[in-house]
Design an enzyme around this catalytic site. Structure first.
Site, mmCIF file in Angstrom:
data_model
loop_
_atom_site.group_PDB
_atom_site.id
_atom_site.type_symbol
_atom_site.label_atom_id
_atom_site.label_comp_id
_atom_site.label_asym_id
_atom_site.label_seq_id
_atom_site.Cartn_x
_atom_site.Cartn_y
_atom_site.Cartn_z
ATOM 1 N N LYS A 118 -20.807 -117.037 17.114
ATOM 2 C CA LYS A 118 -21.463 -116.744 18.399
ATOM 3 C C LYS A 118 -21.617 -115.237 18.572
ATOM 4 O O LYS A 118 -22.658 -114.765 19.033
ATOM 5 C CB LYS A 118 -20.644 -117.316 19.554
ATOM 6 C CG LYS A 118 -20.392 -118.813 19.475
ATOM 7 C CD LYS A 118 -21.637 -119.615 19.776
ATOM 8 C CE LYS A 118 -21.418 -121.090 19.497
ATOM 9 N NZ LYS A 118 -21.299 -121.438 18.075
ATOM 10 N N GLU A 202 -18.326 -112.579 28.373
ATOM 11 C CA GLU A 202 -19.674 -112.320 28.885
ATOM 12 C C GLU A 202 -19.756 -112.723 30.350
ATOM 13 O O GLU A 202 -18.879 -113.412 30.878
ATOM 14 C CB GLU A 202 -20.755 -113.013 28.041
ATOM 15 C CG GLU A 202 -20.759 -114.507 28.131
ATOM 16 C CD GLU A 202 -21.786 -115.176 27.220
ATOM 17 O OE1 GLU A 202 -22.313 -114.547 26.288
ATOM 18 O OE2 GLU A 202 -22.042 -116.364 27.460
ATOM 19 N N HIS A 237 -19.848 -131.390 28.075
ATOM 20 C CA HIS A 237 -20.629 -130.836 26.975
ATOM 21 C C HIS A 237 -21.265 -131.884 26.087
ATOM 22 O O HIS A 237 -21.776 -131.562 25.002
ATOM 23 C CB HIS A 237 -19.812 -129.823 26.164
ATOM 24 C CG HIS A 237 -19.219 -128.761 27.041
ATOM 25 N ND1 HIS A 237 -19.997 -127.831 27.671
ATOM 26 C CD2 HIS A 237 -17.948 -128.534 27.431
ATOM 27 C CE1 HIS A 237 -19.223 -127.052 28.417
ATOM 28 N NE2 HIS A 237 -17.976 -127.461 28.298
ATOM 29 N N ARG A 293 -29.434 -127.702 13.072
ATOM 30 C CA ARG A 293 -29.564 -129.099 12.627
ATOM 31 C C ARG A 293 -30.754 -129.780 13.312
ATOM 32 O O ARG A 293 -31.326 -129.252 14.268
ATOM 33 C CB ARG A 293 -28.300 -129.858 13.032
ATOM 34 C CG ARG A 293 -28.109 -129.857 14.540
ATOM 35 C CD ARG A 293 -26.921 -130.667 14.991
ATOM 36 N NE ARG A 293 -26.863 -130.740 16.444
ATOM 37 C CZ ARG A 293 -26.334 -129.821 17.249
ATOM 38 N NH1 ARG A 293 -25.817 -128.724 16.734
ATOM 39 N NH2 ARG A 293 -26.332 -129.995 18.555
HETATM 40 C C1 MV4 Z 1 -21.925 -120.424 29.743
HETATM 41 C C2 MV4 Z 1 -22.049 -120.946 31.045
HETATM 42 C C3 MV4 Z 1 -22.194 -120.037 32.064
HETATM 43 N N1 MV4 Z 1 -22.188 -118.703 31.807
HETATM 44 N N2 MV4 Z 1 -21.932 -119.106 29.537
HETATM 45 C C4 MV4 Z 1 -20.815 -124.412 27.506
HETATM 46 C C5 MV4 Z 1 -20.855 -124.741 26.046
HETATM 47 C C6 MV4 Z 1 -21.479 -123.583 25.378
HETATM 48 N N3 MV4 Z 1 -22.462 -124.018 24.409
HETATM 49 C C7 MV4 Z 1 -22.091 -122.772 26.450
HETATM 50 N N4 MV4 Z 1 -21.603 -123.257 27.700
HETATM 51 C C8 MV4 Z 1 -21.762 -122.561 28.837
HETATM 52 N N5 MV4 Z 1 -21.794 -121.219 28.680
HETATM 53 C C9 MV4 Z 1 -22.050 -118.277 30.550
HETATM 54 N N6 MV4 Z 1 -22.043 -116.970 30.305
HETATM 55 C C10 MV4 Z 1 -22.049 -122.328 31.222
HETATM 56 C C11 MV4 Z 1 -21.881 -123.140 30.109
HETATM 57 C C12 MV4 Z 1 -21.900 -124.546 30.367
HETATM 58 C C13 MV4 Z 1 -22.903 -125.365 29.844
HETATM 59 C C14 MV4 Z 1 -23.938 -124.887 29.046
HETATM 60 C C15 MV4 Z 1 -24.910 -125.713 28.557
HETATM 61 C C16 MV4 Z 1 -24.884 -127.058 28.857
HETATM 62 C C17 MV4 Z 1 -23.886 -127.557 29.625
HETATM 63 C C18 MV4 Z 1 -22.884 -126.727 30.139
HETATM 64 C C19 MV4 Z 1 -21.867 -127.266 30.932
HETATM 65 C C20 MV4 Z 1 -20.887 -126.464 31.417
HETATM 66 C C21 MV4 Z 1 -20.886 -125.098 31.133
#
Ligand code: MV4
Length: 491
Positions: A118, A202, A237, A293
């Protein structure tokens, strides 16, 4: 054009069948692999040849890199398609496949490796001019440094694992007091889950949308996008429902986001099909990661663009140039995918593996079902609980929703509890209908309320129908709900 004579599909269930369907259309022979509990699975019956790979536990079967390569060699397969999950984003597997003189149907292993970090991928994209959230460009090592960075960014911040995914090791921090614990906890979890304790910080967005862009790139670097998908409705997720295009997309946002996706693909020397994920909030979007993927939700993009993504993957892997230009690709209508899981949505989504005693798949205009189950099939408890993907296409979003409701009404799955009633409730939810979704949508009280309301209405309807049946009256179609109700009340 045939591209290969034989492909091994290193996966199971609906996605293995989806890939084999593309092979069948192209005249390519297919090799399936199966674990002990999968010996009677549909993907095994569908393939031209099938080989036992190992015991139920994924480490013994679908994650067994060496064994899978042995089977490919033994069966004279020329290429391996990894599907999603399992080995799909394992660069060591992609590397091993290449070293064995076979073709990995996916990006180059070095691309998978770089994008797996990441921190690495965000740094790469920031440099390339793709919007990235304010944060630490490297891993944080000391608390003092973390405090300084977090104060600069402004709380709330989020601590994430660099090697992570699926929210593992992710901690939201509201103020400086919580920082130490989040970093220590994040490092501990990341270390044990991924073997890499590196974490970064972040800016945290409260209720963002998850919007992603599908891309295709050939070996010579010709790169196109297949537009956007909205994937915000998820639980822990795990996505539950996706749609294409994103319902709030504007021409300007689409222009910028798809351009960023192409930039991201070029910066990482991307080849094959991939997805560039963004978080969106208040008119701004930020790069999150690249999924290297074929994704579960590729189906909705296929519906709105008419492009067969798996066939494109195979052609690209065979070294073919992409036979399309960006201006050849346009959006037609709207598509929605419901992931049908063998889970009880009324009991904290606990998995409900078991035997399918009745099964009837929906059909008719605009409906696509990708599933790996049938009557008499016992869903193994060892793997993912997704048993089917129900997709609906309409000339616009409203028609897609109408068709999805109709298809859910037609769908009969008896023997296990499924997420179908929840999907029905979502299809009737005014916020969903308005396109007003975000990543915390299912946690909102109105969703639970609309699910309860739907189930109460169904109960009343069922009681009326059952009473009519008992009086020998004809009732309108025997629907999913009627069958479930009668079964519960007569057996
Ligand atoms: C975040 C976020 C809010 N702010 N990053 C969760 C898994 C990872 N792939 C990224 N995720 C998140 N990152 C920042 N800076 C909120 C999430 C997040 C989320 C992102 C995408 C789809 C569903 C989610 C559910 C909860 C939190």
């Amino acid at each position: 054009m045939k591209y290969f004579d034989k492909i091994l599909v290193a996966n199971r269930g609906e996605i293995a069948i989806r890939i084999m369907r593309a092979c069948r259309e192209l005249g390519i022979d297919t090799v399936a692999i199966y674990s002990e509990p999968d010996k009677n699975a549909l993907h095994v019956k569908y393939a031209d040849e099938a080989f036992y790979v190992g015991e139920a536990h994924p480490s013994k079967s679908y994650l067994n890199k060496e064994r899978i390569c042995d089977i490919a060699r033994k069966s004279a397969a020329e290429a391996i398609h990894p599907g999603y999950g399992f080995l799909a984003e394992n660069y060591q597997f992609a590397k091993l496949v290449e070293e064995e003189g076979l073709t990995f149907i996916g990006p180059a292993w070095r691309t998978i490796e770089v994008l797996g970090s990441k921190i690495g991928s965000k740094g790469m994209m920031r440099k390339a001019g793709v919007p990235v959230l304010p944060g630490t460009p490297e891993g944080v090592t000391t608390l003092d440094e973390a405090k300084k960075v977090a104060a600069d960014i402004g709380y709330p911040v989020v601590v994430k694992a660099s090697a992570g995914g699926g929210g593992i090791g992710m901690h939201i921090v509201e103020s400086e007091e919580g920082l130490e614990e989040a970093i220590e906890g994040g490092m501990r979890i990341a270390g044990s889950a991924f073997g890499d304790p590196t974490v970064f910080i972040e800016k945290y967005l409260a209720k963002p949308r998850h919007i992603e862009v599908q891309i295709l790139a050939d070996a010579s670097g010709h790169t196109v996008h297949l537009y956007d998908r909205e994937c915000s409705i998820q639980r822990r997720h795990q996505k539950l429902l996706e749609e294409a295009p994103c319902p709030i997309m504007t021409p300007d946002l689409r222009e910028r986001m798809t351009a960023s996706a192409i930039t991201a693909a070029k910066a990482s020397n991307y080849k094959n099909a991939g997805t560039v994920e963004f978080l969106y909030a208040n008119g701004n979007y930020y790069f999150m990661e690249v999924n290297t993927r074929l994704q579960v939700e590729h189906t909705v993009t296929e519906f709105i663009t008419g492009v067969d993504i798996v066939k494109q993957q195979i052609a690209i892997a065979a070294g073919e140039d992409l036979a399309m230009e960006q201006e050849d690709i346009s959006i037609r209508g709207h598509a929605i995918e419901c992931r049908i899981n063998a889970e009880d949505p009324l009991n904290n989504f606990s998995a409900d593996p078991g035997k399918i005693v009745r099964y009837r798949s929906p059909g008719g205009p605009g409906i696509r079902v990708d599933s790996g189950i049938h009557v008499g099939y016992a869903i193994p408890p060892h793997y993912d609980s997704m048993i089917s993907k129900l997709c609906a296409w309409g000339s616009d979003r409203e028609e897609a929703i109408q068709r999805m409701r109709r298809a859910i009404y037609e769908y009969v799955v008896l023997g296990v509890k499924t997420t179908l009633p929840l999907h029905y409730a979502i299809m009737r939810n005014p916020h969903f209908i308005a396109g007003d979704t975000h990543t915390h949508f299912l946690q909102e009280e109105h969703i639970a309320a609309s699910l309860r309301c739907y189930l109460r209405e169904e109960e009343t309807r069922m009681q009326t129908l059952a009473a009519s049946l008992r009086q020998g009256k004809k009732v309108a179609a025997i629907t999913t709900a009627v069958e479930v109700y009668l079964r519960k009340n007569t057996e």
